[in-house]
Scaffold this active site. Sequence first.
Site, short mmCIF file in Angstrom:
data_model
loop_
_atom_site.label_atom_id
_atom_site.label_comp_id
_atom_site.label_asym_id
_atom_site.label_seq_id
_atom_site.Cartn_x
_atom_site.Cartn_y
_atom_site.Cartn_z
N ARG A 40 0.85 -1.20 0.00
CA ARG A 40 0.00 0.00 0.00
C ARG A 40 0.88 1.24 0.00
O ARG A 40 1.89 1.27 0.70
CB ARG A 40 -0.89 0.01 1.25
CG ARG A 40 -2.01 -1.01 1.24
CD ARG A 40 -2.65 -1.08 2.62
NE ARG A 40 -3.76 -2.04 2.65
CZ ARG A 40 -3.60 -3.36 2.78
NH1 ARG A 40 -2.40 -3.89 2.88
NH2 ARG A 40 -4.66 -4.16 2.81
N HIS A 67 -0.13 3.26 4.83
CA HIS A 67 -0.66 2.19 5.69
C HIS A 67 -0.17 0.81 5.24
O HIS A 67 -0.91 -0.18 5.31
CB HIS A 67 -2.19 2.21 5.71
CG HIS A 67 -2.79 3.45 6.28
ND1 HIS A 67 -3.19 3.55 7.59
CD2 HIS A 67 -3.05 4.66 5.72
CE1 HIS A 67 -3.69 4.77 7.81
NE2 HIS A 67 -3.60 5.46 6.69
N ASN A 110 -8.94 6.29 11.55
CA ASN A 110 -7.63 6.36 12.21
C ASN A 110 -7.84 6.37 13.71
O ASN A 110 -8.97 6.47 14.20
CB ASN A 110 -6.89 7.63 11.79
CG ASN A 110 -6.24 7.51 10.41
OD1 ASN A 110 -5.98 6.41 9.92
ND2 ASN A 110 -5.98 8.64 9.79
N PHE A 137 -3.06 15.58 -0.51
CA PHE A 137 -2.62 14.30 0.07
C PHE A 137 -1.30 13.81 -0.52
O PHE A 137 -0.40 13.41 0.22
CB PHE A 137 -3.73 13.25 -0.08
CG PHE A 137 -3.50 12.01 0.73
CD1 PHE A 137 -3.59 12.03 2.13
CD2 PHE A 137 -3.18 10.80 0.13
CE1 PHE A 137 -3.38 10.87 2.88
CE2 PHE A 137 -2.97 9.64 0.87
CZ PHE A 137 -3.07 9.69 2.26
N HIS A 182 -12.42 0.76 1.53
CA HIS A 182 -12.75 1.96 0.74
C HIS A 182 -13.79 2.77 1.48
O HIS A 182 -14.86 2.26 1.82
CB HIS A 182 -13.28 1.52 -0.62
CG HIS A 182 -13.49 2.67 -1.58
ND1 HIS A 182 -13.42 3.98 -1.21
CD2 HIS A 182 -13.78 2.67 -2.90
CE1 HIS A 182 -13.64 4.75 -2.25
NE2 HIS A 182 -13.86 3.98 -3.30
C1 HEM Z 1 -9.35 11.26 7.30
C2 HEM Z 1 -8.38 11.00 6.52
C3 HEM Z 1 -7.91 9.61 6.22
C4 HEM Z 1 -8.02 8.47 6.95
C5 HEM Z 1 -8.68 8.29 8.29
C6 HEM Z 1 -7.41 7.40 6.19
C7 HEM Z 1 -7.34 6.09 6.61
C8 HEM Z 1 -6.76 5.08 5.88
C9 HEM Z 1 -6.55 3.75 6.36
C10 HEM Z 1 -6.97 3.22 7.71
C11 HEM Z 1 -5.93 3.06 5.38
C12 HEM Z 1 -5.48 1.62 5.46
C13 HEM Z 1 -6.52 0.70 4.99
C14 HEM Z 1 -6.04 -0.70 5.14
O1 HEM Z 1 -5.83 -1.13 6.31
O2 HEM Z 1 -5.90 -1.39 4.13
C15 HEM Z 1 -5.76 3.95 4.28
C16 HEM Z 1 -5.18 3.62 3.11
C17 HEM Z 1 -5.10 4.48 2.07
N1 HEM Z 1 -5.51 5.79 2.06
FE1 HEM Z 1 -6.31 6.83 3.49
N2 HEM Z 1 -6.96 7.92 5.02
C18 HEM Z 1 -7.26 9.27 5.00
C19 HEM Z 1 -7.02 10.16 4.01
C20 HEM Z 1 -6.69 9.78 2.78
C21 HEM Z 1 -6.69 10.66 1.65
C22 HEM Z 1 -7.08 12.13 1.66
C23 HEM Z 1 -6.29 9.90 0.60
C24 HEM Z 1 -6.14 10.29 -0.82
C25 HEM Z 1 -6.67 11.37 -1.39
C26 HEM Z 1 -6.03 8.57 1.08
C27 HEM Z 1 -5.57 7.52 0.32
C28 HEM Z 1 -5.27 6.28 0.80
C29 HEM Z 1 -4.68 5.24 0.00
C30 HEM Z 1 -4.27 5.38 -1.46
C31 HEM Z 1 -4.57 4.11 0.80
C32 HEM Z 1 -4.05 2.74 0.43
C33 HEM Z 1 -5.23 1.85 0.13
C34 HEM Z 1 -4.85 0.50 -0.39
O3 HEM Z 1 -3.81 0.35 -1.03
O4 HEM Z 1 -5.63 -0.44 -0.17
N3 HEM Z 1 -6.29 8.52 2.41
N4 HEM Z 1 -6.28 5.19 4.62
#
Ligand code: HEM
Length: 730
Positions: free
Chosen positions: A80, A83, A156, A169, A347
């Site tokens: 990823r 994370h 989070n 981001f 997602h």
């Molecule tokens: C409140 C703000 C955010 C929270 C709480 C959050 C939370 C998370 C969490 C918990 C994961 C891990 C999911 C897993 O365990 O597989 C994750 C992955 C990810 N997040 Fe966020 N995120 C936030 C903001 C963002 C933003 C603003 C973006 C992009 C515009 C983003 C893009 C991603 C991406 C690309 C991944 C990797 C997903 C994957 O490869 O499966 N996140 N996020």
Amino acid sequence: MVKKNTQQSPEPSQQENDKTKKLESFIADSTGESLTTNHGVKINDDQNSLKAGERGATLLEDFILREKITHFDHERIPERIVHARGSAAHGVFKVYEDQSALTRAAFLTDPGQETPVFVRFSTVAGSRGSTDLARDVRGFAVKFYTQEGNFDLVGNNVPVFFIQDAVKFPDLIHAVKPEPDNEMPQAASAHDTFWDFISHLPESAHMIMWAMSDRALPRSYRMMEGFGVHTFRFVNAQGVSNFVKFHWKPLLGVHAVAWDEAQNISGKDPDFHRRDLWDAIEAGAFPEWELGVQIIPEEDEFKFEFDILDPTKLIPEELVPVQRIGKMTLNRNPDNFFAETEQVAFHVGHVVPGIDFTNDPLLQGRLFSYTDTQLIRLGGPNFHEIPINRPVVPVHNNQRDGYMRQTINRGKTSYGPNGLAANDPQQVKAADGGFVSYNERIDARKIRARSRSFFDHFSQARLFFNSQSDPEQNHIIDALSFELGKVKAVEIRERMLAVLAQIDKGLAGAVAFALGLHVPDIALESLNSSIPADGDPADYASLNPEGSLAASAALSMAGTIKDTIKTRKVAILAADGVDGASLSTVKDALVAAGAVVHIISPKLGKIISQEDQEIVPDESFLTAASVLYDSVYVPGGTNSVATLEAEANAIHFLNEAFKHCKAIAADEQALQVLESTYFYKKLPAEYSKETVLREGLLVSGQADELSSIFKEMIALHRFWERENPRKIPA
Ligand code: HEM
């Protein structure tokens, strides 16, 4: 005309609907079945390649060799982008009472219904193999396999975020990840690029307070809160919407480790959190959280001093209390890390009828990002068919083909409406469970700008700082002093001091003192790099209202649950000649209360007690370390005490436990061991229960009395007051 579907994918079997979502039909293992190739041909030898003669060259025709190595060569998938480092578990969720007044989401309306969940905890910045104890925000992502499809609450352990708009981001993540020229440092925010970015981005002030607090150093995934961060919507069957903030409240309380301890754990056991979660579940000590919601009626949208769509703001619990509406229990470890923990795809856009989005600009951008990244991470558009991602309800639609397609769609047509065949899925009305977006009125001009209601970046950062206990404030000061101390460019340190001064002058002064600098007088508008070309800098940077709430108790960890020692790890230091009776009285009492107790001695094998009984130690001083335990007990026994007194590792163990503010108890006879520690002179002259519970140090000759007070000490978690000499300068 849309035709009714008569030829659908098969209904999920009972097994598939099983509450624990066990993936039996996909399990392959090596339990003695004949070895075969991937095409089912039995193999007689996969340990010797096919050669031209015993000492000859390997033959290209060796399909067994080629298949085994080719598959191995392709074992890795991209980690990823954020994370990457995570650990997960299966469990169940149950709502306490029918919430249909608020939402039509079926899993929140039926207290009789147990919904399977899969939860992945993670760090954000480090790569897959990095340490669990990095100073970082933790991901808390929950997939609910509901009877209406999957709902992912991708949160989070911190309720706010760094940026107000998703478009920033990539900048944020580029800044915090290792620097691009030398890929250093790994899993750490203590470097120039991160603080350069942050010092130019005042909107991150509130999140920085959280990220520099003890919240970023959890004792366990099982002991941290979770937050959905954004404001979402609940929508009920009548179409009435309320805003909602989601919370997870851990039943073991919210606890942290010390920064020095965290750094040591990273060396001694980089899998500390992963192991802790795994071991607790294996031992049947199932972690539990209550799901909390803050409900904000639609008409109250504008009644706060902040904008509820701004993801750098939380809604203080004093203003809107958290109602606990259900409980999640994690009760099963994954069977296979890759198949489940690695391939799971969360997602924020996976919602079910009754839950909907708001216009929070960070949320809106996330809605695009997750599928997009998963397309490349999981290799194509069919990752929803991977067992861990499949819903427990049937999937019907006209999507087809693509890499790794598993479903065999029958029939001729893959479009709708169609009149030719009978496999055109039927559209479903809202009343029958169809998802209908909330009918929000939007009447607007296209504009690239930030709402004025998002301009205040500091009042909640200050609220957070003011809500912390003295030790927590000290830790924030230490964290900032450490992180900025690692920054090489002095102008970045100074810019950060100017930002901190906007939050609290005492905080900025204390950090400046540690850095040997003065707080510079830099106008905020010259720091804010996210001001658009046609924006007025003064507008964007000068707003810093006091805020009407002085403090919010819920933001501090000081008042958390401290009445249980369940799963706390206790070390008993012992050598040959230990007083076996005192050892087992204390051990039995702690184990009975749910603690995990390890006997640690100079070597593995066995020790012989003074009663001539064999005791098998769990660890030696070489394999254990005080940072892996919550507290220490030293029993008596003349020979044991004499050995430990002369054992540098035992003294180091105790000294470190003291430094990290842990509960320490000793039998009266073991005072001799404590004499060799640096904290011996700090032992209280006399032991009232009050002193013991304040200072976390107990010496007693009564094993029974000792175990009962020791339990209370361990439950208090840490005795941070020991750090008082480091109090914030006035
Ligand atoms: C409140 C703000 C955010 C929270 C709480 C959050 C939370 C998370 C969490 C918990 C994961 C891990 C999911 C897993 O365990 O597989 C994750 C992955 C990810 N997040 Fe966020 N995120 C936030 C903001 C963002 C933003 C603003 C973006 C992009 C515009 C983003 C893009 C991603 C991406 C690309 C991944 C990797 C997903 C994957 O490869 O499966 N996140 N996020």
